[in-house]
Design a protein around this motif. Structure first.
Motif, PDB file in Angstrom:
ATOM      1  N   UNK A   1     -19.536  10.541  14.217  1.00 40.58           N
ATOM      2  CA  UNK A   1     -20.485  10.015  13.236  1.00 40.58           C
ATOM      3  C   UNK A   1     -20.233  10.630  11.858  1.00 40.58           C
ATOM      4  N   UNK A   2     -20.396   9.810  10.838  1.00 40.03           N
ATOM      5  CA  UNK A   2     -20.207  10.264   9.456  1.00 40.03           C
ATOM      6  C   UNK A   2     -21.455  11.002   8.995  1.00 40.03           C
ATOM      7  N   UNK A   3     -21.269  11.981   8.140  1.00 34.74           N
ATOM      8  CA  UNK A   3     -22.401  12.553   7.409  1.00 34.74           C
ATOM      9  C   UNK A   3     -23.144  13.679   8.096  1.00 34.74           C
ATOM     10  N   UNK A   4     -22.920  13.902   9.386  1.00 36.38           N
ATOM     11  CA  UNK A   4     -23.571  15.037  10.065  1.00 36.38           C
ATOM     12  C   UNK A   4     -22.461  15.919  10.637  1.00 36.38           C
TER      13      UNK A   4
ATOM     14  N   UNK B   1     -29.577  18.903  11.557  1.00 34.80           N
ATOM     15  CA  UNK B   1     -29.467  17.979  12.680  1.00 34.80           C
ATOM     16  C   UNK B   1     -28.115  18.114  13.376  1.00 34.80           C
ATOM     17  N   UNK B   2     -28.078  17.533  14.572  1.00 33.73           N
ATOM     18  CA  UNK B   2     -26.814  17.536  15.303  1.00 33.73           C
ATOM     19  C   UNK B   2     -26.317  16.090  15.386  1.00 33.73           C
TER      20      UNK B   2
ATOM     21  N   UNK C   1     -17.701  13.475  12.267  1.00 38.77           N
ATOM     22  CA  UNK C   1     -16.379  12.929  11.952  1.00 38.77           C
ATOM     23  C   UNK C   1     -15.682  13.952  11.049  1.00 38.77           C
ATOM     24  N   UNK C   2     -15.282  15.053  11.660  1.00 38.31           N
ATOM     25  CA  UNK C   2     -14.689  16.146  10.890  1.00 38.31           C
ATOM     26  C   UNK C   2     -13.656  16.875  11.751  1.00 38.31           C
ATOM     27  N   UNK C   3     -13.066  17.891  11.178  1.00 32.88           N
ATOM     28  CA  UNK C   3     -12.001  18.625  11.880  1.00 32.88           C
ATOM     29  C   UNK C   3     -12.512  19.193  13.210  1.00 32.88           C
TER      30      UNK C   3
ATOM     31  N   UNK D   1     -13.290  16.961  20.746  1.00 27.56           N
ATOM     32  CA  UNK D   1     -12.918  15.721  21.444  1.00 27.56           C
ATOM     33  C   UNK D   1     -11.599  15.918  22.211  1.00 27.56           C
ATOM     34  N   UNK D   2     -10.617  16.471  21.515  1.00 25.02           N
ATOM     35  CA  UNK D   2      -9.312  16.681  22.149  1.00 25.02           C
ATOM     36  C   UNK D   2      -9.403  17.669  23.304  1.00 25.02           C
TER      37      UNK D   2
END
Ligand SMILES: Nc1ncnc2c1ncn2[C@@H]1O[C@H](COP(=O)(O)OP(=O)(O)OP(=O)(O)O)[C@@H](O)[C@H]1O
Ligand SMILES: O=C(O)C(=O)C[C@H](O)[C@H](O)CO
Length: 318
Positions: free
Chosen positions: A85-88, A111-112, A61-63, A69-70
């Motif tokens: 997902x948060x945190x990874x 991790x991925x 869940x980052x830039x 995704x786009x």
């Protein structure tokens, strides 16, 4: 998916930093931000050829997750099974490219985000409208629990009579050959179409000659045993005979992703009932075109481009 044919795949994608110069990574100071990931490359290849293409994945869940995704959505991939997902952090890959177009990868993906997927995420409705499930060894290499998810996918696909294709895509930076072999041999009995590099299947089986390799794959009752062999082209073992097709002559600038493109081309041919020669020729054409463009998936051709390239259609230039 409303397309005539639907293909489903699962795998991690990453931001790929492409070097601006060739040679050892430690001397490269400038990079271009691109996107890679074997299964996503395959999904793009299928979408560009006109197949319905669904990709199961997880992104940070980052830039960078948003960028991927786009990008995938822009390529027409069905991203309804891609979540954040948060945190990874989203996976990263730095590439080294040699003067002849070959290269090396340096991963930052452990991790991925895709490790947060669980068996419960694989539901029957994901398979609606799907004729082919394509899996690769990269997803299996990313963590032991991924095997249970793959097994669930295989079970549902089998129940539904869906064709299963598999590319070992050995990544020895992610796991050992022993672990890879053990995992592949669990999957092989369910595989209809095996799409592998020559060196890969030799490494997996510990065998050298074509005769020995046929004997090895026959144990798993694989219907199409396809060997990709770089510029030399490819060959298919089906119903007791070999069919070969030479590679197209191109000037490669970046060979990463050629195998994924080949796989997409082969599956396109299968779904469109191509004969054996046409299957290999078409897939070789896709693979060759990928090598002519820098980046793991930029060179993946649209249907008309492959047809023009392999000479099955005359291009109207002006
Ligand atoms: N230099 C090249 N010239 C012409 N065609 C090529 C070249 N490299 C690859 N291809 C085409 O692409 C196909 C796949 O390439 P390759 O054999 O390198 O697959 P791979 O080992 O699975 O690749 P990857 O590195 O993407 O995993 C080949 O069978 C061939 O048809
Ligand atoms: O998916 C991976 O692990 C990669 O190395 C990224 C590349 O886009 C891919 O391998 C090409 O097949």
């Amino acid at each position: 998916m409303l397309k005539e044919f639907g293909v489903l795949t699962i795998g991690d994608a990453m931001i790929t930093m492409n070097p601006s110069t060739t040679g050892p990574l430690k001397y490269v100071t400038q990079f271009e931000r691109k996107i890679g990931g074997a299964e996503m490359n395959f999904a793009i290849g299928c979408a560009r050829l006109g197949l319905g293409s669904k990709w199961i994945s997880r992104l940070g869940k980052d830039e960078f997750g948003q960028v991927i995704y786009n990008f995938a959505r822009g390529e027409g991939i069905d991203v309804s099974s891609v979540d954040f997902v948060e945190g990874v952090p989203t996976s990263l890959n730095f590439k080294e490219i040699h003067a002849n177009g070959s290269g090396k990868t340096y991963y930052y993906r452990n991790p991925s985000p895709i490790s947060s997927l669980s068996e419960e995420d694989i539901t029957e409705d994901l398979f609606d409208g799907i004729q082919v499930v394509h899996l690769t060894g990269v997803y299996l290499a990313l963590g032991e629990p991924n095997m249970a998810i793959v097994q669930k996918i295989l079970t549902i696909a089998k129940q539904k009579g869906i064709t299963i294709s598999f590319d070992p895509n050995i990544r020895l930076k992610l796991w050992s050959i022993e672990d890879a072999r053990e995992a592949y041999e669990k999957v092989f009995p369910e595989v209809d179409i095996l799409l592998t590099g020559l060196d890969e299947i030799q490494m997996i089986s510990g065998k050298e000659t074509l005769e020995e390799l046929v004997e090895y794959t026959a144990r798993f009752e694989i219907k199409d045993f396809v060997i990709k062999d770089g510029e030399k082209g490819s060959k298919l073992y089906r119903k007791g005979r070999w069919i070969e097709s030479s590679g197209f002559s191109v000037t490669p600038v970046d060979t990463v992703g050629a195998g994924d493109g080949f796989d997409a081309g082969y599956i396109y041919g299968i779904l469109n009932h191509f004969d054996e020669e046409s299957l290999l020729r078409f897939a070789n054409g896709v693979g060759a075109l990928v090598t002519t463009v820098t980046g793991d998936n930029e060179g993946l051709p649209y249907l008309e481009e492959v047809e023009n390239f392999i000479g099955d259609k005359k291009a109207v230039e002006r």
